[in-house]
Design a protein around this motif. Structure first.
Motif, PDB file in Angstrom:
ATOM      1  N   LYS A   2       0.920  -1.157  -0.001  1.00 23.85           N
ATOM      2  CA  LYS A   2       0.110   0.029   0.079  1.00 23.85           C
ATOM      3  C   LYS A   2       0.817   1.250  -0.012  1.00 23.85           C
ATOM      4  N   ASP A   3       0.383   2.401  -0.394  1.00 23.06           N
ATOM      5  CA  ASP A   3       1.192   3.739  -0.185  1.00 23.06           C
ATOM      6  C   ASP A   3       0.229   4.298   0.583  1.00 23.06           C
ATOM      7  N   LYS A   4       0.860   4.637   1.732  1.00 25.63           N
ATOM      8  CA  LYS A   4       0.070   5.450   2.937  1.00 25.63           C
ATOM      9  C   LYS A   4      -0.324   6.768   2.698  1.00 25.63           C
ATOM     10  N   ASN A   5       0.242   7.484   1.508  1.00 26.14           N
ATOM     11  CA  ASN A   5      -0.432   8.753   0.995  1.00 26.14           C
ATOM     12  C   ASN A   5      -1.234   8.708   0.105  1.00 26.14           C
ATOM     13  N   CYS A   6      -1.636   7.425  -0.493  1.00 28.06           N
ATOM     14  CA  CYS A   6      -2.629   7.376  -1.544  1.00 28.06           C
ATOM     15  C   CYS A   6      -4.044   7.421  -1.338  1.00 28.06           C
ATOM     16  N   ILE A   7      -4.915   8.145  -1.835  1.00 27.90           N
ATOM     17  CA  ILE A   7      -6.336   8.126  -1.780  1.00 27.90           C
ATOM     18  C   ILE A   7      -7.007   6.955  -2.085  1.00 27.90           C
ATOM     19  N   PHE A   8      -6.832   6.294  -3.197  1.00 29.13           N
ATOM     20  CA  PHE A   8      -7.178   5.167  -3.569  1.00 29.13           C
ATOM     21  C   PHE A   8      -6.996   3.730  -2.781  1.00 29.13           C
ATOM     22  N   CYS A   9      -5.575   3.876  -2.212  1.00 35.71           N
ATOM     23  CA  CYS A   9      -5.206   2.826  -1.194  1.00 35.71           C
ATOM     24  C   CYS A   9      -6.166   2.981  -0.006  1.00 35.71           C
ATOM     25  N   LYS A  10      -6.385   4.203   0.591  1.00 32.73           N
ATOM     26  CA  LYS A  10      -7.236   4.613   1.713  1.00 32.73           C
ATOM     27  C   LYS A  10      -8.558   3.901   1.478  1.00 32.73           C
ATOM     28  N   GLU A  47      -4.231  -3.510  -3.963  1.00 32.57           N
ATOM     29  CA  GLU A  47      -2.831  -3.169  -3.918  1.00 32.57           C
ATOM     30  C   GLU A  47      -2.416  -1.976  -4.529  1.00 32.57           C
ATOM     31  N   HIS A  48      -1.460  -1.261  -4.384  1.00 29.91           N
ATOM     32  CA  HIS A  48      -0.965   0.065  -4.853  1.00 29.91           C
ATOM     33  C   HIS A  48      -0.138  -0.167  -6.369  1.00 29.91           C
ATOM     34  N   TYR A  49      -0.703   0.274  -7.365  1.00 29.96           N
ATOM     35  CA  TYR A  49       0.410   0.313  -8.642  1.00 29.96           C
ATOM     36  C   TYR A  49      -0.129   1.723  -9.308  1.00 29.96           C
ATOM     37  N   PHE A  95      -2.779   8.598  -9.074  1.00 37.29           N
ATOM     38  CA  PHE A  95      -1.846   7.793  -9.537  1.00 37.29           C
ATOM     39  C   PHE A  95      -1.778   6.362  -8.675  1.00 37.29           C
ATOM     40  N   HIS A  96      -3.115   5.737  -8.787  1.00 39.38           N
ATOM     41  CA  HIS A  96      -3.269   4.227  -8.334  1.00 39.38           C
ATOM     42  C   HIS A  96      -4.184   4.072  -9.360  1.00 39.38           C
ATOM     43  N   ILE A  97      -3.566   2.948 -10.007  1.00 38.74           N
ATOM     44  CA  ILE A  97      -4.280   2.591 -11.246  1.00 38.74           C
ATOM     45  C   ILE A  97      -5.816   2.236 -11.182  1.00 38.74           C
TER      46      ILE A  97
HETATM   47 ZN    ZN Z   1      -2.766   3.544  -3.787  1.00 38.95          ZN
END
Ligand code: ZN
Ligand code: 5GP
Length: 112
Positions: A2-10, A47-49, A95-97
């Motif tokens: 995960k990317d902790k700064n990514c809105i779509f991960c959250k 998962e983050h890509y 930038f989360h596919i």
């Molecule tokens: Zn993400």
């Protein structure tokens, strides 16, 4: 990962509540916050890509496209536009596919 700064991960991992449309263990579909059509849903991996350029897992690629299909099926869509923006000049802003599923109006070709 995960990317902790990514809105779509959250969103995909339930840290920011949204109205889910469809999900399985790897893929999450939810409504776009700024819809550009009567139906506008985003389909993301949990998962983050950042984009398709970073995603080499062919099984997950298939899972994503299957997620698009099953989400559209669940929504009862017959015709719909599916969009995958890659890179800023192609219109990618998060930038989360993610695949866009859009429906409920006519679409023109080519897109702008
Ligand atoms: Zn993400
Ligand atoms: P892109 O321009 O990267 O292809 O698409 C990003 C999409 O994500 C846009 O349609 C935008 O409205 C949507 N979006 C951005 N932030 C959020 C958010 O926090 N929640 C939801 N549901 N959609 C978002």
């Amino acid at each position: 990962m995960k990317d902790k700064n990514c809105i779509f991960c959250k969103i995909a991992n339930g840290d920011i509540p949204v109205e889910p449309v469809w999900e399985n263990d790897k893929v999450f579909a939810f409504k776009d916050a700024n819809p550009q059509a009567p139906v506008h849903v985003l389909v993301v991996p949990k998962e983050h890509y950042a984009s398709i350029k970073e995603l080499d897992d062919k099984e997950l690629m298939g899972e994503l496209l299957n997620g698009v299909k099953l989400t559209a099926q669940k929504l009862g869509l017959s015709d719909y536009r599916t969009i995958l923006n890659t890179g800023e000049s192609a219109g990618q802003t998060v930038f989360h596919i993610h695949f866009h599923i859009m429906a409920g109006r006519d679409f023109t070709w080519p897109p702008g």
